[in-house]
Design a protein around this motif. Structure first.
Motif, PDB file in Angstrom:
ATOM      1  N   MET A 140      14.988  -2.334  -9.781  1.00  0.00           N
ATOM      2  CA  MET A 140      14.852  -0.992 -10.338  1.00  0.00           C
ATOM      3  C   MET A 140      15.725  -0.022  -9.540  1.00  0.00           C
ATOM      4  N   PRO A 141      16.107   1.128 -10.146  1.00  0.00           N
ATOM      5  CA  PRO A 141      16.929   2.101  -9.427  1.00  0.00           C
ATOM      6  C   PRO A 141      16.165   2.700  -8.253  1.00  0.00           C
ATOM      7  N   SER A 142      16.925   3.008  -7.198  1.00  0.00           N
ATOM      8  CA  SER A 142      16.273   3.527  -5.995  1.00  0.00           C
ATOM      9  C   SER A 142      15.604   4.876  -6.251  1.00  0.00           C
ATOM     10  N   HIS A 143      16.221   5.737  -7.085  1.00  0.00           N
ATOM     11  CA  HIS A 143      15.628   7.056  -7.301  1.00  0.00           C
ATOM     12  C   HIS A 143      14.285   6.948  -8.031  1.00  0.00           C
ATOM     13  N   ALA A 144      14.192   5.974  -8.962  1.00  0.00           N
ATOM     14  CA  ALA A 144      12.918   5.780  -9.657  1.00  0.00           C
ATOM     15  C   ALA A 144      11.850   5.233  -8.709  1.00  0.00           C
ATOM     16  N   LEU A 145      12.254   4.334  -7.799  1.00  0.00           N
ATOM     17  CA  LEU A 145      11.304   3.773  -6.836  1.00  0.00           C
ATOM     18  C   LEU A 145      10.784   4.841  -5.890  1.00  0.00           C
ATOM     19  N   PHE A 146      11.675   5.723  -5.390  1.00  0.00           N
ATOM     20  CA  PHE A 146      11.245   6.751  -4.449  1.00  0.00           C
ATOM     21  C   PHE A 146      10.369   7.799  -5.132  1.00  0.00           C
ATOM     22  N   SER A 147      10.587   8.040  -6.428  1.00  0.00           N
ATOM     23  CA  SER A 147       9.713   8.970  -7.150  1.00  0.00           C
ATOM     24  C   SER A 147       8.280   8.449  -7.171  1.00  0.00           C
ATOM     25  N   LEU A 148       8.125   7.128  -7.312  1.00  0.00           N
ATOM     26  CA  LEU A 148       6.788   6.527  -7.292  1.00  0.00           C
ATOM     27  C   LEU A 148       6.232   6.457  -5.867  1.00  0.00           C
ATOM     28  N   LEU A 149       7.093   6.143  -4.893  1.00  0.00           N
ATOM     29  CA  LEU A 149       6.630   6.034  -3.511  1.00  0.00           C
ATOM     30  C   LEU A 149       6.139   7.377  -2.965  1.00  0.00           C
ATOM     31  N   ASN A 150       6.727   8.473  -3.443  1.00  0.00           N
ATOM     32  CA  ASN A 150       6.319   9.787  -2.955  1.00  0.00           C
ATOM     33  C   ASN A 150       4.879  10.124  -3.325  1.00  0.00           C
ATOM     34  N   GLU A 151       4.313   9.388  -4.295  1.00  0.00           N
ATOM     35  CA  GLU A 151       2.910   9.589  -4.660  1.00  0.00           C
ATOM     36  C   GLU A 151       1.972   8.761  -3.791  1.00  0.00           C
ATOM     37  N   LEU A 152       2.533   7.927  -2.887  1.00  0.00           N
ATOM     38  CA  LEU A 152       1.726   7.048  -2.033  1.00  0.00           C
ATOM     39  C   LEU A 152       1.546   7.722  -0.669  1.00  0.00           C
ATOM     40  N   PRO A 153       0.293   8.074  -0.270  1.00  0.00           N
ATOM     41  CA  PRO A 153       0.085   8.784   1.003  1.00  0.00           C
ATOM     42  C   PRO A 153       0.604   8.021   2.217  1.00  0.00           C
ATOM     43  N   ASP A 154       0.418   6.692   2.263  1.00  0.00           N
ATOM     44  CA  ASP A 154       0.887   5.909   3.400  1.00  0.00           C
ATOM     45  C   ASP A 154       2.392   6.033   3.570  1.00  0.00           C
ATOM     46  N   TYR A 155       3.152   6.010   2.440  1.00  0.00           N
ATOM     47  CA  TYR A 155       4.614   6.103   2.518  1.00  0.00           C
ATOM     48  C   TYR A 155       5.040   7.491   2.998  1.00  0.00           C
ATOM     49  N   ARG A 156       4.463   8.539   2.417  1.00  0.00           N
ATOM     50  CA  ARG A 156       4.862   9.893   2.808  1.00  0.00           C
ATOM     51  C   ARG A 156       4.620  10.112   4.301  1.00  0.00           C
ATOM     52  N   TYR A 157       3.470   9.665   4.813  1.00  0.00           N
ATOM     53  CA  TYR A 157       3.133   9.867   6.214  1.00  0.00           C
ATOM     54  C   TYR A 157       4.066   9.080   7.126  1.00  0.00           C
ATOM     55  N   ASP A 158       4.278   7.798   6.829  1.00  0.00           N
ATOM     56  CA  ASP A 158       5.044   6.934   7.712  1.00  0.00           C
ATOM     57  C   ASP A 158       6.533   7.270   7.670  1.00  0.00           C
ATOM     58  N   GLN A 159       7.064   7.567   6.466  1.00  0.00           N
ATOM     59  CA  GLN A 159       8.493   7.873   6.354  1.00  0.00           C
ATOM     60  C   GLN A 159       8.836   9.187   7.046  1.00  0.00           C
ATOM     61  N   GLN A 160       7.942  10.191   6.949  1.00  0.00           N
ATOM     62  CA  GLN A 160       8.203  11.468   7.605  1.00  0.00           C
ATOM     63  C   GLN A 160       8.139  11.326   9.122  1.00  0.00           C
ATOM     64  N   ARG A 161       7.244  10.488   9.605  1.00  0.00           N
ATOM     65  CA  ARG A 161       7.154  10.277  11.052  1.00  0.00           C
ATOM     66  C   ARG A 161       8.373   9.525  11.588  1.00  0.00           C
ATOM     67  N   SER A 162       8.949   8.633  10.784  1.00  0.00           N
ATOM     68  CA  SER A 162      10.107   7.862  11.230  1.00  0.00           C
ATOM     69  C   SER A 162      11.361   8.726  11.345  1.00  0.00           C
ATOM     70  N   LYS A 163      11.408   9.875  10.611  1.00  0.00           N
ATOM     71  CA  LYS A 163      12.563  10.774  10.609  1.00  0.00           C
ATOM     72  C   LYS A 163      13.833  10.054  10.177  1.00  0.00           C
ATOM     73  N   ARG A 164      13.684   9.076   9.295  1.00  0.00           N
ATOM     74  CA  ARG A 164      14.822   8.351   8.745  1.00  0.00           C
ATOM     75  C   ARG A 164      14.990   8.679   7.270  1.00  0.00           C
TER      76      ARG A 164
END
Length: 367
Positions: free
Chosen positions: A206-230
């Protein structure tokens, strides 16, 4: 009755919001123009809403990665409507996107006498919201249905009863905060399972932009990705290991499930036999004491073989000095060969981990 034009950024808004967009637009007036902009991959996800609402698709070709070709095409379409080059200018333009790059376009349209209604998620930039005449936050269909009040049922005749004491109203509970898995390893496991589930429902790609739109609704992803600063793609490449494959393709970046790599089998610990001393037989009292033996001359001490320095071996093998010291620290922290390999693979990747592990084996005198 106002004339309404709908312009949709397919690369920034998911098709699950189509019903909300068109329902709200219809409440503003008569919809006279419907157009959606995006690359082939993004438009393919919108096939069902395009057919349902008779939207005119506008295909854009991106010459390279991270180009905003679709945004520029949407701006041109809006200006053509404003100047009357394609058809009569509408009274209201609905722009469905969470991209703050359209803020300047909104200001220009309002200067030309056209009201702008922005529609995007709650993560939309404040600059984009204030630039519009009004802004509507798109909600997930399940959350939106739950927030709508139920229709009142027709009243039924109730027999007369004695007046009872009205119970006190129970205070409404505050909405619960999204639960986040407390450990990093637990969050990564949830994120990986979520991604693989999404990929399996889309034939593994699947396209990366579509995957990230879905991942942004996942609390674990938002928390961990923001902490990684990547950046999102760098975060997935580092945290998901070899479970995902990220590559450039038609229409942008694609994410797919990679085949599991064969890991180094765990070396079974060598069995050590415990030598038990046999009981001594009963000794008879000798008639005469045995003559004392002369002490044997002491053998010269064996020369000590200096073990090779693993840091020096790694540097000689081509590893940077800081990496070599980090590998030596990993070996000091964990004596189990399997744990050392997993930490090396996490820090340097599978290929380098196997290379460094072989050098460590040679340093230990193993085959």
């Amino acid at each position: 009755m106002s004339n309404v034009a709908i312009l949709i950024d397919a690369e920034n808004v998911l098709p699950i919001f189509a019903d909300q967009i068109f329902t709200h637009a219809a409440s503003l007036g008569t919809v006279t123009h419907k157009e959606i902009y995006g690359a082939a991959a993004a438009l393919n996800a919108w096939v069902e809403p395009v057919l349902k609402y008779a939207i005119r698709p506008s295909l854009t070709i991106r010459p390279s990665k991270y180009k905003n070709t679709s945004d520029i095409a949407l701006v041109i379409g809006a200006m053509d409507l404003l100047t009357g080059k394609t058809e009569a200018a509408p009274d209201i333009m609905v722009i469905a996107s969470s991209d703050s790059d359209f803020s300047a376009l909104s200001v220009r349209l309002r200067t030309g006498g056209v009201d702008v209604v922005g529609m995007g998620t709650d993560k939309s930039n404040e600059l984009w919201r204030t630039a519009c005449t009004s802004f509507v936050i798109l909600q997930q269909p399940s959350a939106r249905a739950a927030s709508q009040p139920r229709k009142a049922e027709p009243a039924r005749p109730v027999p007369e009863k004695k007046p009872e004491r009205t119970p006190e109203k129970t205070p409404e509970k505050a909405p619960e905060k999204p639960k986040i898995t407390p450990t990093h390893s637990g969050r990564i496991a949830n994120i990986r399972a979520f991604i693989l589930n999404q990929l399996s429902s889309r034939e593994g790609r699947m396209p990366s932009h579509a995957l990230f739109s879905l991942l942004n609704e996942l609390p674990d992803y938002r928390y961990d990705q923001q902490r990684s600063k990547r950046k999102p793609l760098d975060y997935l490449a580092r945290q998901m290991g070899g479970a995902l494959k990220i590559e450039e393709g038609e229409g942008g970046t694609w994410v797919s499930a990679a085949s599991e790599e064969t890991e180094t089998p765990e070396t079974a610990p060598e069995a050590t036999e415990t030598m038990q001393e046999a009981p001594l037989p009963e000794q008879e009292t000798p008639e005469k004491p045995a003559p004392a033996r002369e002490p044997e001359p002491a053998s010269p001490p064996e020369p000590q073989v200096q073990e090779p320095d693993p840091v020096a071996l790694l540097i000689q093998a081509g590893a940077p000095e800081d990496a070599a010291r980090k590998i030596a620290a990993i070996c000091t922290e964990s004596t189990d060969r399997r744990a050392v390999y997993n930490k090396l693979r996490k820090a340097f990747g599978t290929a380098d981990a196997r290379k460094y592990l072989q050098i460590l084996k040679e340093a230990a005198g193993e085959a």
